[in-house]
Design a protein around this motif. Structure first.
Motif, PDB file in Angstrom:
ATOM      1  N   GLY A  76      47.297  15.421  62.908  1.00 12.33           N
ATOM      2  CA  GLY A  76      46.898  16.219  61.726  1.00 12.33           C
ATOM      3  C   GLY A  76      47.782  15.760  60.631  1.00 12.33           C
ATOM      4  N   VAL A  77      49.030  15.051  60.734  1.00 12.53           N
ATOM      5  CA  VAL A  77      50.025  14.431  59.886  1.00 12.53           C
ATOM      6  C   VAL A  77      50.211  13.066  59.738  1.00 12.53           C
ATOM      7  N   PRO A  78      49.042  12.399  59.280  1.00 13.90           N
ATOM      8  CA  PRO A  78      48.954  10.685  59.244  1.00 13.90           C
ATOM      9  C   PRO A  78      49.905  10.258  58.742  1.00 13.90           C
ATOM     10  N   THR A  79      50.497  10.655  57.430  1.00 10.25           N
ATOM     11  CA  THR A  79      51.527  10.030  56.711  1.00 10.25           C
ATOM     12  C   THR A  79      52.790  10.333  57.694  1.00 10.25           C
ATOM     13  N   ALA A  80      53.058  11.530  58.194  1.00  8.25           N
ATOM     14  CA  ALA A  80      54.426  11.513  58.974  1.00  8.25           C
ATOM     15  C   ALA A  80      54.365  10.671  60.113  1.00  8.25           C
ATOM     16  N   LEU A  81      53.260  10.387  61.067  1.00 12.21           N
ATOM     17  CA  LEU A  81      52.868   9.525  62.061  1.00 12.21           C
ATOM     18  C   LEU A  81      53.401   8.353  61.520  1.00 12.21           C
ATOM     19  N   ARG A  82      52.897   7.794  60.804  1.00 15.30           N
ATOM     20  CA  ARG A  82      53.039   6.308  60.240  1.00 15.30           C
ATOM     21  C   ARG A  82      54.291   6.228  59.827  1.00 15.30           C
ATOM     22  N   GLU A  83      55.017   6.955  59.047  1.00 22.37           N
ATOM     23  CA  GLU A  83      56.465   6.761  58.837  1.00 22.37           C
ATOM     24  C   GLU A  83      57.435   6.885  59.949  1.00 22.37           C
ATOM     25  N   MET A  84      56.979   7.553  61.033  1.00 23.83           N
ATOM     26  CA  MET A  84      57.922   7.558  62.308  1.00 23.83           C
ATOM     27  C   MET A  84      57.554   6.659  63.237  1.00 23.83           C
ATOM     28  N   GLY A  85      56.606   5.873  63.205  1.00 21.30           N
ATOM     29  CA  GLY A  85      56.202   4.542  63.991  1.00 21.30           C
ATOM     30  C   GLY A  85      55.344   5.059  65.011  1.00 21.30           C
ATOM     31  N   LEU A  86      54.649   6.189  65.020  1.00 24.73           N
ATOM     32  CA  LEU A  86      53.716   6.674  65.963  1.00 24.73           C
ATOM     33  C   LEU A  86      52.216   6.629  65.692  1.00 24.73           C
ATOM     34  N   GLU A  87      51.873   5.884  64.848  1.00 29.08           N
ATOM     35  CA  GLU A  87      50.520   5.761  64.315  1.00 29.08           C
ATOM     36  C   GLU A  87      49.805   5.162  65.359  1.00 29.08           C
ATOM     37  N   ASP A  88      50.137   4.062  66.112  1.00 28.99           N
ATOM     38  CA  ASP A  88      49.415   3.540  67.086  1.00 28.99           C
ATOM     39  C   ASP A  88      49.078   4.375  68.478  1.00 28.99           C
ATOM     40  N   ALA A  89      50.231   5.117  68.568  1.00 27.19           N
ATOM     41  CA  ALA A  89      50.118   5.987  69.929  1.00 27.19           C
ATOM     42  C   ALA A  89      49.244   6.955  69.552  1.00 27.19           C
TER      43      ALA A  89
END
Length: 313
Positions: A76-89
């Motif tokens: 639910g925190v897409p921007t945070a995921l992208r910044e931490m490098g976890l978007e693909d996971a």
């Protein structure tokens, strides 16, 4: 590919290729390999054709990696995921879960995404992603010690840290880490270098990241209010003070203030960061606030009022 076909009625080779980031030829080869392995992938020919699973074939939710499972709870925190490098996971985890859902529930992820979105940075702030954030995030996930160079004022210090958790506050990332047996907070954008060690640290299971951050944030907010100003407020000024200055400090000052005078004005002693900050904040209240002390600040408001009067005469 099986999970994608399981979650949709059918998909064209072009759609599968785009989703999987491969060529259409690879999709064709993989579909053939699945068929030979016993997975009932059927190819519809023609312009509107594509691939689909037949016979109600379903695979169980298997193969969910730890990083995918952990990222799923942050989806639910897409921007945070992208910044931490976890978007693909997170994307892979959502796909696997969606494929395992009953058909009647399969639209739940998209339904939630259409209704709720978190935009963390404040208004009029350009979000900045710290370059070393993915490295720090990975060390946090793996409980790995890190060696870091940290910029502090005009100097750099070297620290051996045990990274316990990351906090996103108003668009700024902070690292909560243990160093020399105590917990401290670091702004991730001030790290000049971070190197993760192969050595893991033993995490203190009693450490509560949310509680620790709440306590430190409150301490920080109090620590920067080093100056006090005395202000006389009209009724409108009293209502607007919590929105112009530190809200907690303003409410506490208003609660401790003596009763209003005969004109309905309230005199408060307000903790502020500095006289300069107080000037900027209280200026927003206009004539609803009269600075009484310190004298230097009162004089500055007087000069400003004179200039305004001349400007708008």
């Amino acid at each position: 590919m099986v999970l994608l076909l399981q979650s949709r009625p059918s998909m064209t080779a072009a759609e599968l290729a785009r989703e999987l980031e491969v060529s259409e030829r690879t999709v064709t080869r993989d579909a053939q390999a699945l068929s030979e392995a016993g997975v009932p992938v059927y190819a519809d020919r023609g312009r509107a054709g594509g691939y689909r699973l037949i016979g109600g074939y379903r695979t169980r939710l298997t193969g969910l990696a730890r990083s995918e499972a952990e990222a799923l709870f942050l989806s639910g925190v897409p921007t945070a995921l992208r910044e931490m490098g976890l978007e693909d996971a997170a994307s892979a985890a959502r796909l696997k879960v969606s494929a395992a859902l009953l058909p009647s529930l399969r639209d739940a992820p998209s339904s939630a995404a259409r209704r709720f979105h978190l935009d963390a940075p404040g208004w009029w702030q350009e979000p900045r992603t710290p370059e070393l954030l993915p490295v720090i995030a990975q060390a946090v996930w793996d409980d790995r010690r890190v060696s870091a160079r940290y910029r502090r004022d005009n100097d750099e210090v070297v620290r051996e840290l045990e990274p316990y958790g990351l906090v996103l506050k108003a668009g700024v990332w902070y690292l909560c880490a243990r160093v020399d047996g105590s917990f401290r907070v670091y702004r991730t954008e001030r790290f000049a270098e971070v190197t993760a060690s192969a050595e893991r640290f033993a995490r203190d299971e009693d450490f509560d990241l949310a509680a620790f951050w709440e306590e430190r944030a409150a301490d920080f907010a109090r620590s920067i209010l080093r100056t006090k100003v005395v202000v006389r407020l009209t009724d409108a000024g009293t209502r607007h003070l919590p929105y112009a200055t530190d809200r907690t400090a303003a409410l506490e000052a208003l609660e401790a203030a003596p009763p209003a005078d005969g004109l309905g004005r309230v005199t408060v002693t307000l903790p502020v960061e500095s006289a300069e900050v107080a000037y900027t904040q209280l200026l927003a209240l206009g004539p609803e606030a009269e600075v009484l002390e310190p004298e230097e600040l009162r004089a500055r408001f007087g000069r400003t009022a004179a200039r305004l009067a001349e400007l708008y005469r």
